[in-house]
Design an enzyme around this catalytic site. Structure first.
Site, mmCIF file in Angstrom:
data_model
loop_
_atom_site.group_PDB
_atom_site.id
_atom_site.type_symbol
_atom_site.label_atom_id
_atom_site.label_comp_id
_atom_site.label_asym_id
_atom_site.label_seq_id
_atom_site.Cartn_x
_atom_site.Cartn_y
_atom_site.Cartn_z
ATOM 1 N N HIS A 153 1.072 -1.441 0.568
ATOM 2 C CA HIS A 153 0.283 0.070 -0.187
ATOM 3 C C HIS A 153 0.551 1.555 -0.301
ATOM 4 O O HIS A 153 0.139 2.596 0.695
ATOM 5 C CB HIS A 153 -0.890 0.281 1.079
ATOM 6 C CG HIS A 153 -1.396 -1.291 1.074
ATOM 7 N ND1 HIS A 153 -2.728 -1.465 0.795
ATOM 8 C CD2 HIS A 153 -1.224 -2.001 2.065
ATOM 9 C CE1 HIS A 153 -3.223 -2.387 1.069
ATOM 10 N NE2 HIS A 153 -2.175 -3.283 1.782
ATOM 11 N N SER A 274 14.628 21.334 -15.820
ATOM 12 C CA SER A 274 13.106 22.402 -16.262
ATOM 13 C C SER A 274 13.702 23.889 -16.895
ATOM 14 O O SER A 274 14.653 24.209 -17.069
ATOM 15 C CB SER A 274 12.943 22.906 -15.045
ATOM 16 O OG SER A 274 11.978 23.776 -15.023
ATOM 17 N N LYS A 280 15.891 21.395 -11.154
ATOM 18 C CA LYS A 280 15.287 20.223 -11.263
ATOM 19 C C LYS A 280 15.800 19.332 -11.892
ATOM 20 O O LYS A 280 16.833 19.812 -13.176
ATOM 21 C CB LYS A 280 14.165 20.793 -11.813
ATOM 22 C CG LYS A 280 12.454 21.446 -11.341
ATOM 23 C CD LYS A 280 11.674 20.406 -10.360
ATOM 24 C CE LYS A 280 11.446 19.575 -10.414
ATOM 25 N NZ LYS A 280 10.629 20.020 -11.536
ATOM 26 N N GLU A 287 9.181 8.489 -17.227
ATOM 27 C CA GLU A 287 7.567 8.597 -17.116
ATOM 28 C C GLU A 287 6.917 8.570 -18.815
ATOM 29 O O GLU A 287 5.855 7.914 -18.712
ATOM 30 C CB GLU A 287 7.885 10.231 -17.441
ATOM 31 C CG GLU A 287 8.268 11.150 -15.831
ATOM 32 C CD GLU A 287 8.346 11.955 -15.235
ATOM 33 O OE1 GLU A 287 8.192 12.558 -13.999
ATOM 34 O OE2 GLU A 287 8.564 13.067 -16.267
#
Length: 456
Positions: A153, A274, A280, A287
């Site tokens: 979980h 970024s 970043k 992704e």
């Protein structure tokens, strides 16, 4: 091609919707190979003369060299790669080119070409999965002792080792390789010689073309031969399941690389920055692997919906069989290669992993197991006792190993000093020695098994 029956030229929009050449020219190698095998068999059977056979083979060799040089056809009036090749052959050798299509239809021709292509894609997928497995095994061996939290979980559950975690993905990919191998075995029947749908009256030797093209045996039913696309669906099904596993691994790398976790530093070569936030480091490769999974699933759904209501034998809908497979294969190979490179270059942070593993009362099960093993307490009672100990630790703002023995004995006087020997995360993982468990000794055994399986 069918000028004897039709008096008018096809409308321009009909040419556009009907033509498959823009994408099926990817099958040129398979089309040339199939045509050569067919021509040689016709010659051996005396259906073609020796002169015609020689001229056709020589012409196909010239076309093959031309295609390999990048000079692929793009005339939509030729419809597909099969007619484009036949048209070019006629330009090169004249009327003898028209004899190549004897005892053959585009229906069995395209089924053969496409199945040959898919067989190559199945082999390539298995080899590329193996590359990722090799990297996972290397990481598992390096981190057989590296303690990290195991989650259920997405909550800290029990300590595990990073090596054990990596080998979980090895096992997923092991099943994926087996699915591609199974699909390859099922795709071992050659459709060539089935003609349009009913077979042919010419005395073909289908075993000869089957062997020439590397298949195991000829197909047994001509209707099924030209209408079957199970081999394409088998590829897509295996690709979807593999991409699901890749997506899960990508998601974990994304989570682990985030600042709250800090378990891993992703390599610059597989990250982006970024345009506005200079600090970043975005896990874009991971992704995109996660995102491409949806597209691969869409490819499978597309072909399933195309095939679901088609009567035997061939329908033009089946022209839409190739693009989803081509797209899924390109995406799957890209995802596999990206994850292989990323995992190989990741820098894991063992101290962050170990610290996280020690939170959330992760050794609570070890306390319960100790009570069962050392104090002969039934597990359900031990579970209850441990729950009270966790509550006491919460109230004190400490973890289980930091609870005073007196506090533990107030909960149950059967607890003694020995319990602290099982409450560290290192002791916890070391104790999980059942086959397939996370104990470092077991991880190293599984690494050795994996290496033997991969032949490394």
């Amino acid at each position: 091609m069918w000028g004897g029956r039709f008096a008018a030229e096809p409308a321009r929009i009909m040419q556009r919707i009907n033509a498959s050449l823009p994408f099926d020219k990817a099958l040129w190698r398979e089309d040339i190979a199939g045509s050569k095998a067919h021509a040689r068999m016709l010659g051996d059977q005396g259906i073609l003369s020796a002169d015609d056979t020689r001229e056709i083979i020589d012409g196909l060799n010239r076309i093959e060299r031309d295609y390999a040089a990048g000079n692929l056809p793009d005339d939509l009036a030729l419809e597909d790669i099969h007619m484009a090749t036949e048209s070019r052959l006629a330009e090169l050798i004249g009327p003898a080119a028209g004899r190549l299509h004897t005892a053959r239809s585009r229906n069995d021709q395209v089924a053969t070409d496409f199945k040959l292509w898919v067989r190559g894609a199945l082999e390539a997928a298995g080899e590329t999965i193996r590359d990722l497995q090799m990297v996972l095994v290397e990481v598992a061996e390096q981190h057989a002792d590296t303690v990290m939290p195991g989650f259920t979980h997405l909550q800290v559950a029990q300590p595990v080792t990073l090596g054990h975690h990596m080998l979980a993905y090895f096992e997923m990919l092991r099943r994926d390789r087996s699915r591609f191998a199974d699909a390859l075995a099922r795709a071992g029947e050659c459709p060539l010689g089935s003609a349009a749908l009913a077979g042919t009256g010419f005395p073909l030797d289908r075993d000869k073309t089957t062997a020439a093209l590397g298949f195991d045996r000829p197909t047994a039913n001509s209707l099924d031969s030209v209408s079957d696309r199970d081999f394409a669906l088998d590829y897509l099904t295996a690709a979807v399941q593999c991409s699901l596993h890749l997506s899960r691994l990508a998601e974990e790398l994304i989570i682990w690389a985030s600042a709250p976790f800090g378990f891993v530093r992703l390599p610059d070569s597989y990250s982006t920055g970024s345009s506005i936030m200079p600090q970043k480091r975005n896990p874009d490769a991971a992704e995109l692997v996660r995102g491409h999974t949806g597209r691969i699933m869409g490819c499978m759904t597309s072909l399933m919906v195309t095939m679901k209501g088609l009567p035997l034998a061939y329908s033009k809908d089946m022209q839409d069989d190739k693009e989803p497979v081509f797209e899924a294969h390109d995406l799957l190979m890209l995802c596999l290669q990206a994850l292989t490179g990323m995992v190989a270059e990741c820098a894991f942070v063992p101290e962050r992993m170990r610290a996280a593993a020690a939170t959330g009362f992760s050794t609570a099960t070890d306390l319960a197991d100790w009570l069962v093993r050392e104090a002969n307490v039934p597990f359900r009672e031990a579970h209850h006792i441990t729950g009270r100990a966790v509550k006491a630790a919460e109230e004190r703002g400490c973890d289980l190993p930091e609870l005073p023995l007196a506090t533990l004995r107030e909960i149950d006087d059967r607890i003694d000093q020995r319990v602290f020997g099982v409450l560290t995360v290192e002791a916890s993982v070391a104790s999980r020695t059942s086959y397939g468990g996370t104990a470092p000794v077991r991880v190293r055994e599984q690494v050795a098994r994996a290496r033997a399986e991969l032949g490394i």
